[in-house]
Enzyme design. Structure first.
Site, PDB file in Angstrom:
ATOM      1  N   ARG A  68       0.701  -1.223  -0.009  1.00 17.44           N
ATOM      2  CA  ARG A  68       0.016  -0.074  -0.173  1.00 17.44           C
ATOM      3  C   ARG A  68       0.806   1.345  -0.058  1.00 17.44           C
ATOM      4  NH1 ARG A  68      -4.060   0.695   4.828  1.00 17.44           N
ATOM      5  NH2 ARG A  68      -5.353  -0.853   3.514  1.00 17.44           N
ATOM      6  N   ARG A 182      -4.380   3.414  17.517  1.00 16.28           N
ATOM      7  CA  ARG A 182      -5.126   2.437  16.370  1.00 16.28           C
ATOM      8  C   ARG A 182      -4.789   3.464  15.124  1.00 16.28           C
ATOM      9  NH1 ARG A 182      -7.435  -1.156  14.154  1.00 16.28           N
ATOM     10  NH2 ARG A 182      -9.216  -2.191  15.011  1.00 16.28           N
ATOM     11  N   LYS A 183      -5.281   2.892  13.890  1.00 11.43           N
ATOM     12  CA  LYS A 183      -5.412   3.840  12.791  1.00 11.43           C
ATOM     13  C   LYS A 183      -5.762   4.945  13.129  1.00 11.43           C
ATOM     14  CE  LYS A 183      -8.036   3.088   9.383  1.00 11.43           C
ATOM     15  NZ  LYS A 183      -8.906   2.170   8.222  1.00 11.43           N
ATOM     16  N   GLY A 436     -16.842  -5.859   1.811  1.00 11.74           N
ATOM     17  CA  GLY A 436     -16.970  -7.297   2.225  1.00 11.74           C
ATOM     18  C   GLY A 436     -17.066  -7.519   3.720  1.00 11.74           C
ATOM     19  N   CYS A 441     -14.565  -0.571   4.474  1.00  9.54           N
ATOM     20  CA  CYS A 441     -13.573  -0.048   3.886  1.00  9.54           C
ATOM     21  C   CYS A 441     -14.191   0.468   2.671  1.00  9.54           C
ATOM     22  CB  CYS A 441     -12.328  -1.176   3.493  1.00  9.54           C
ATOM     23  SG  CYS A 441     -11.540  -1.634   4.819  1.00  9.54           S
ATOM     24  N   GLY A 442     -15.179   0.085   2.234  1.00  8.78           N
ATOM     25  CA  GLY A 442     -15.875   0.678   0.828  1.00  8.78           C
ATOM     26  C   GLY A 442     -16.798   1.560   1.398  1.00  8.78           C
TER      27      GLY A 442
HETATM   28 FE1  SRM Z   1      -9.788  -0.703   5.396  1.00  8.53          FE
HETATM   29  C1  SRM Z   1      -8.607  -3.155   7.270  1.00  8.53           C
HETATM   30  C2  SRM Z   1      -8.412  -2.309   2.674  1.00  8.53           C
HETATM   31  C3  SRM Z   1     -10.076   2.049   3.394  1.00  8.53           C
HETATM   32  C4  SRM Z   1     -11.829   0.596   7.866  1.00  8.53           C
HETATM   33  N1  SRM Z   1      -8.725  -2.380   5.125  1.00  8.53           N
HETATM   34  C5  SRM Z   1      -8.224  -3.243   5.959  1.00  8.53           C
HETATM   35  C6  SRM Z   1      -7.121  -4.566   5.454  1.00  8.53           C
HETATM   36  C7  SRM Z   1      -5.893  -3.670   5.892  1.00  8.53           C
HETATM   37  C8  SRM Z   1      -7.444  -5.736   6.245  1.00  8.53           C
HETATM   38  C9  SRM Z   1      -6.392  -6.763   6.041  1.00  8.53           C
HETATM   39  O1  SRM Z   1      -5.408  -6.612   6.492  1.00  8.53           O
HETATM   40  O2  SRM Z   1      -6.794  -7.385   4.896  1.00  8.53           O
HETATM   41  C10 SRM Z   1      -7.711  -4.526   4.017  1.00  8.53           C
HETATM   42  C11 SRM Z   1      -6.748  -4.821   3.154  1.00  8.53           C
HETATM   43  C12 SRM Z   1      -7.384  -5.463   1.862  1.00  8.53           C
HETATM   44  C13 SRM Z   1      -6.540  -5.688   0.783  1.00  8.53           C
HETATM   45  O3  SRM Z   1      -5.822  -6.718   0.524  1.00  8.53           O
HETATM   46  O4  SRM Z   1      -6.762  -4.718  -0.010  1.00  8.53           O
HETATM   47  C14 SRM Z   1      -8.226  -2.864   3.966  1.00  8.53           C
HETATM   48  N2  SRM Z   1      -9.162  -0.162   3.515  1.00  8.53           N
HETATM   49  C15 SRM Z   1      -8.703  -1.184   2.421  1.00  8.53           C
HETATM   50  C16 SRM Z   1      -9.045  -0.263   1.263  1.00  8.53           C
HETATM   51  C17 SRM Z   1      -7.948  -1.016  -0.020  1.00  8.53           C
HETATM   52  C18 SRM Z   1     -10.267  -0.569   0.471  1.00  8.53           C
HETATM   53  C19 SRM Z   1     -10.653  -0.436  -0.822  1.00  8.53           C
HETATM   54  O5  SRM Z   1     -10.678  -1.485  -1.508  1.00  8.53           O
HETATM   55  O6  SRM Z   1     -10.182   0.890  -1.477  1.00  8.53           O
HETATM   56  C20 SRM Z   1      -8.780   0.924   1.510  1.00  8.53           C
HETATM   57  C21 SRM Z   1      -7.422   1.329   1.636  1.00  8.53           C
HETATM   58  C22 SRM Z   1      -7.178   2.907   1.862  1.00  8.53           C
HETATM   59  C23 SRM Z   1      -5.864   3.385   2.037  1.00  8.53           C
HETATM   60  O7  SRM Z   1      -5.388   3.767   0.984  1.00  8.53           O
HETATM   61  O8  SRM Z   1      -5.074   3.637   2.863  1.00  8.53           O
HETATM   62  C24 SRM Z   1      -9.349   0.884   2.708  1.00  8.53           C
HETATM   63  N3  SRM Z   1     -10.592   1.226   5.731  1.00  8.53           N
HETATM   64  C25 SRM Z   1     -10.577   2.081   4.522  1.00  8.53           C
HETATM   65  C26 SRM Z   1     -11.747   2.970   4.974  1.00  8.53           C
HETATM   66  C27 SRM Z   1     -12.260   4.321   4.320  1.00  8.53           C
HETATM   67  C28 SRM Z   1     -11.821   5.234   4.214  1.00  8.53           C
HETATM   68  O9  SRM Z   1     -10.550   5.506   5.083  1.00  8.53           O
HETATM   69  O10 SRM Z   1     -12.208   6.315   4.105  1.00  8.53           O
HETATM   70  C29 SRM Z   1     -12.228   2.594   6.242  1.00  8.53           C
HETATM   71  C30 SRM Z   1     -13.295   3.275   7.206  1.00  8.53           C
HETATM   72  C31 SRM Z   1     -13.139   4.496   7.689  1.00  8.53           C
HETATM   73  C32 SRM Z   1     -12.231   4.314   8.858  1.00  8.53           C
HETATM   74  O11 SRM Z   1     -11.275   3.827   9.085  1.00  8.53           O
HETATM   75  O12 SRM Z   1     -12.822   4.895   9.837  1.00  8.53           O
HETATM   76  C33 SRM Z   1     -11.471   1.425   6.390  1.00  8.53           C
HETATM   77  N4  SRM Z   1      -9.982  -1.017   7.523  1.00  8.53           N
HETATM   78  C34 SRM Z   1     -10.835  -0.541   8.047  1.00  8.53           C
HETATM   79  C35 SRM Z   1     -10.856  -1.314   9.441  1.00  8.53           C
HETATM   80  C36 SRM Z   1     -11.733  -0.967  10.339  1.00  8.53           C
HETATM   81  C37 SRM Z   1     -11.094   0.040  11.413  1.00  8.53           C
HETATM   82  C38 SRM Z   1     -11.529   0.070  12.907  1.00  8.53           C
HETATM   83  O13 SRM Z   1     -11.248   1.088  13.522  1.00  8.53           O
HETATM   84  O14 SRM Z   1     -11.822  -0.847  13.361  1.00  8.53           O
HETATM   85  C39 SRM Z   1     -10.010  -2.353   9.413  1.00  8.53           C
HETATM   86  C40 SRM Z   1      -9.671  -3.266  10.144  1.00  8.53           C
HETATM   87  C41 SRM Z   1      -8.881  -2.848  11.298  1.00  8.53           C
HETATM   88  O15 SRM Z   1      -8.205  -1.799  11.158  1.00  8.53           O
HETATM   89  O16 SRM Z   1      -8.568  -3.567  12.207  1.00  8.53           O
HETATM   90  C42 SRM Z   1      -9.387  -2.284   7.877  1.00  8.53           C
HETATM   91 FE1  SF4 Z   2     -13.459  -6.008   5.070  1.00  9.84          FE
HETATM   92 FE2  SF4 Z   2     -11.842  -3.840   4.245  1.00  9.84          FE
HETATM   93 FE3  SF4 Z   2     -11.448  -6.429   3.495  1.00  9.84          FE
HETATM   94 FE4  SF4 Z   2     -13.369  -5.127   2.791  1.00  9.84          FE
HETATM   95  S1  SF4 Z   2     -11.252  -4.548   2.247  1.00  9.84           S
HETATM   96  S2  SF4 Z   2     -13.473  -7.244   3.121  1.00  9.84           S
HETATM   97  S3  SF4 Z   2     -14.148  -3.971   4.302  1.00  9.84           S
HETATM   98  S4  SF4 Z   2     -11.602  -5.640   5.641  1.00  9.84           S
END
Ligand code: SRM
Ligand code: SF4
Length: 510
Positions: A68, A182-183, A436, A441-442
Site C-alpha cells: 500500500r 489505532r489507525k 466485504g 473500507c468500501g
Molecule cells: Fe480498510 C482493514 C482495505 C479504506 C476501515 N482495510 C483493512 C485491511 C488492511 C485488512 C487486511 O489486512 O486485510 C484491508 C486490506 C485488503 C486488501 O488486500 O486490499 C483494507 N481499506 C482497504 C482499502 C484498500 C479498501 C479499498 O478497496 O479501497 C482502503 C485503503 C485505503 C488506503 O489507501 O489507505 C481502505 N478502511 C478504509 C476505510 C475508508 C476510508 O478511510 O475512508 C475505512 C473506514 C474509515 C475508517 O477507517 O474509519 C477502513 N480497514 C478498516 C478497518 C476498521 C477500522 C476500525 O477502527 O476498526 C479495518 C480493520 C482494522 O483496522 O482492524 C481495515
Molecule cells: Fe472488510 Fe475492508 Fe477487507 Fe473489504 S477490504 S473485506 S471492508 S477488511
C-alpha cells in the site's frame, strides 16, 4: 524526543508487540527477511510489523504480499505511475493493482524477496509506502482537483504534503508517530463539495472564513469500525492554513499519549473524545499546541453537492481541462497503468490524480488536444461517460484478497450492475458502495445504497449475503446512512436492488 506512552495495565496483544519492538524497526531487517523468505519469518514481523513499511501479508494468497503506497492528495506523475506499472509487471504475480477509497494505490502479488528492490525503485521516483498500515496515519486525502478547480477556495496540495512529510519524516519513517493506539485518518478539503468525505475522518479540515480570512474549521472523531460508526464532530476550532501542520501534530500527540489502548475495538480517537468530553479534549490539544485555538467560524464553505469529477471540465487555468476517467471498481492492470501514464504525458502535463471513488483524473489537457484525447482506445474501457449505475460504483477489496471478507465484492459488484443496467434506466447516477465486511473500507454508510457483506441463510444453508444501507448523504450537510435490510442472500439481491432503484431513485424499467 521520543513518545511518552504509558502502557496501560492490561495490554492487548498489539500493544504488547509494539512495546517489544516498534513496527518501523523491520526496515533494518528487510534484507534479512528477503534472504530467509516469508515462511521463515517471525509471525508478528510478517503479519503485522511489515505493515509499517506498507507491506501486507495476505493470508488468502500466502507468500504474495500487497503493498500500500502513500499518495498525498492522490497525486502522482507519469514516471511514478510507470514505475508502479513496471513493478507490477516485473514482480507482481497477480498483475493487478487497485485504486483505494483513500485516493491511493495498492500493488498485489509481491514476494518478500523483491521488497528491498521495490522500495529502492520507489525511493528513486520520490514515492513511499511507509506507515501506510496498522497503527499509523493513513494516506492523507485532499481535493483531487486541488490547484486546477475553478471554484476552489484553498489549494491544499502543499498542506497535505507537509502533514505527510511531518508524520513520516519525509518518507524515511518517523518513530514519533508509529505507535498510535489505532489507525488514524486525516483529510484536508479546500473545495466546496467535500470531495474528501471529511465527515468520516478522525481529523478533517474544511474551508471556512473567519474575519474575512480563509482557513479551516476542524472536525474530529469520524470513523467506521465493525463495532461503531460515527460522523466527525466539530472541535470548535478554526485555523489559518499555516497552522494545519502544527495542529495535526499536536492533536496526534494528544491521541498518541492518551488514546485508549486496552481494547482495540475502543481505541479510535472518538472513544477518547467520549471519555474526556470535547471541552477537555480541546483544552489538551491547545496545551500541546502551546497556544489557544480560535473558536470555529460560524459556517463552513462546503455548500455544493459532491462532484464525481468524471468527464471533461475546464480548469481555472484558461485553455486547460481536466478529464476524469471511470476506472471500474478501481482495478488496474500493469498495461492500464502504462497507458494512463502515457496519456497523461502525451495529452496533459504528465500528472495523474486519483479520487476516493477509485477513479483517475488527467489534468492540464489543452483545448486543442481534447478531441484527439477523447478518441484514445483506452477511453473505451475507462470511460468519461459511463452508465449511471457503473459511474458511481465503489467496492472494497473483498474475498479475492482480503481475509476479513465475508463475501466476494469487486467482481460481483461489476456483474450485478451490468445486469441491472439492462433492466432499468436512470436519469441520474446512484452511488452504490460494496464492502466485504463490517470494517466498512468500501464506505457503505456514505452511499445512496450501501451493501455490506454478511453471512445470510437460504434454505437452511449459510450463504454469502449483504446488509443494505441507505440514506448516506455526501457533499454539503453530509450524514451517514443506516442499515435498512439485513441478511439478503447475494443470489437474491438483484430484484431487491431493482425494486429499491425504482422506488427510491426514479429508475424506469427498460
Ligand atoms: Fe480498510 C482493514 C482495505 C479504506 C476501515 N482495510 C483493512 C485491511 C488492511 C485488512 C487486511 O489486512 O486485510 C484491508 C486490506 C485488503 C486488501 O488486500 O486490499 C483494507 N481499506 C482497504 C482499502 C484498500 C479498501 C479499498 O478497496 O479501497 C482502503 C485503503 C485505503 C488506503 O489507501 O489507505 C481502505 N478502511 C478504509 C476505510 C475508508 C476510508 O478511510 O475512508 C475505512 C473506514 C474509515 C475508517 O477507517 O474509519 C477502513 N480497514 C478498516 C478497518 C476498521 C477500522 C476500525 O477502527 O476498526 C479495518 C480493520 C482494522 O483496522 O482492524 C481495515
Ligand atoms: Fe472488510 Fe475492508 Fe477487507 Fe473489504 S477490504 S473485506 S471492508 S477488511
Amino acid at each position: 524526543m521520543t513518545s511518552t506512552i504509558t502502557p496501560p495495565a492490561s495490554l492487548n496483544k498489539f500493544e504488547k508487540f509494539k512495546a517489544e519492538k516498534d513496527g518501523l524497526a523491520v526496515k533494518a531487517e528487510l534484507e534479512h527477511f528477503a534472504r530467509i523468505g516469508w515462511e521463515a519469518m517471525d509471525q508478528i514481523d510478517r503479519e503485522h510489523r511489515l505493515k509499517w513499511l506498507g507491506v501486507f501479508f495476505r493470508p488468502v494468497t500466502p507468500g504474495k504480499f500487497m503493498m500500500r503506497m502513500r499518495m498525498p492528495s492522490g497525486i502522482l506523475t507519469s514516471p511514478q505511475m510507470r514505475v508502479l506499472a513496471d513493478i507490477m509487471q516485473r514482480y507482481g504475480d497477480e498483475g493487478s493493482a487497485d485504486i483505494t477509497t483513500r485516493q491511493n494505490i495498492q500493488l498485489r502479488g509481491i514476494r518478500i524477496e523483491d521488497v528491498p528492490d521495490i522500495l529502492n525503485r520507489l525511493q528513486q521516483v520520490g514515492m513511499t509506502s511507509i506507515q501506510s498500515g496498522m497503527d499509523n496515519v493513513r494516506n492523507i486525502t485532499g481535493s483531487p482537483v486541488a490547484g486546477i478547480d475553478a471554484s476552489e477556495l484553498i489549494d491544499t496540495r502543499e498542506l497535505v504534503q507537509q502533514v505527510q512529510d511531518t508524520l513520516t519524516n519525509g518518507g524515511k519513517g518517523n518513530p514519533e508517530f508509529t505507535n498510535l493506539p489505532r489507525k488514524f485518518n486525516i483529510a484536508i478539503a479546500g473545495c466546496r463539495d467535500n470531495s474528501v468525505h471529511a465527515e468520516i475522518n478522525d481529523l478533517a479540515f474544511i474551508p471556512a472564513y473567519k474575519d474575512n480570512l480563509l482557513g479551516f474549521n476542524v472536525l474530529v472523531g469520524g470513523f467506521f469500525s465493525a463495532k461503531r460508526c460515527d460522523a466527525a464532530i466539530p472541535l470548535n476550532a478554526w485555523v489559518p492554513p499555516q497552522d494545519v501542520v502544527d495542529l495535526s501534530q499536536a492533536l496526534l500527540e494528544v491521541y498518541r499519549d492518551n488514546g485508549l489502548r486496552s481494547n482495540r475495538l475502543k481505541a479510535r480517537l472518538m472513544w477518547l473524545i467520549d471519555e474526556w468530553g470535547m471541552e477537555k479534549f480541546r483544552a489538551e490539544v491547545e496545551k500541546q499546541l502551546g497556544r489557544p485555538l480560535q473558536p470555529a467560524a460560524e459556517k463552513d464553505e462546503i455548500d455544493w453537492e459532491k462532484l464525481d469529477h468524471i468527464g471533461v471540465y475546464p480548469q481555472k487555468q484558461p485553455g486547460l481541462n481536466y478529464v476524469g476517467l471511470h476506472i471500474p471498481v478501481g482495478r488496474l492492470y500493469a498495461q492500464d497503468m502504462f497507458d494512463i501514464a502515457r496519456l497523461a504525458e502525451v495529452y496533459g502535463s504528465g500528472e495523474i490524480r486519483l479520487t476516493v471513488e477509485q477513479n483517475a483524473i488527467i489534468p492540464n489537457v489543452p483545448d486543442s488536444r481534447l478531441e484527439a484525447f477523447l478518441v484514445e482506445p483506452l477511453l473505451q474501457h475507462f470511460s468519461i461517460n459511463p452508465d449511471s449505475l457503473a459511474r458511481s460504483l465503489v467496492s472494497c477489496t473483498g474475498a479475492q484478497f482480503c481475509n476479513f471478507a465475508l463475501i466476494e465484492t469487486k467482481n460481483r459488484a461489476l456483474s450485478l450492475i451490468e445486469e441491472l443496467d439492462t433492466e432499468v434506466s436512470l436519469s441520474k447516477p446512484v452511488r452504490i458502495h460494496w464492502t466485504g465486511c463490517p470494517n466498512s473500507c468500501g464506505q457503505p454508510q456514505v452511499a445512496d445504497i450501501g451493501l455490506m457483506g454478511t453471512k445470510a441463510r437460504k434454505n437452511g444453508k449459510a450463504v454469502e449475503g449483504v446488509d443494505i444501507y441507505m440514506g448516506g448523504k455526501v457533499g454539503k450537510d453530509a450524514h451517514l446512512g443506516s442499515c435498512v435490510q439485513k441478511g439478503i442472500p447475494c443470489e437474491d439481491l438483484k430484484p431487491v436492488l431493482r425494486d429499491l432503484l425504482i422506488k427510491h431513485f426514479n429508475a424506469t424499467p427498460r
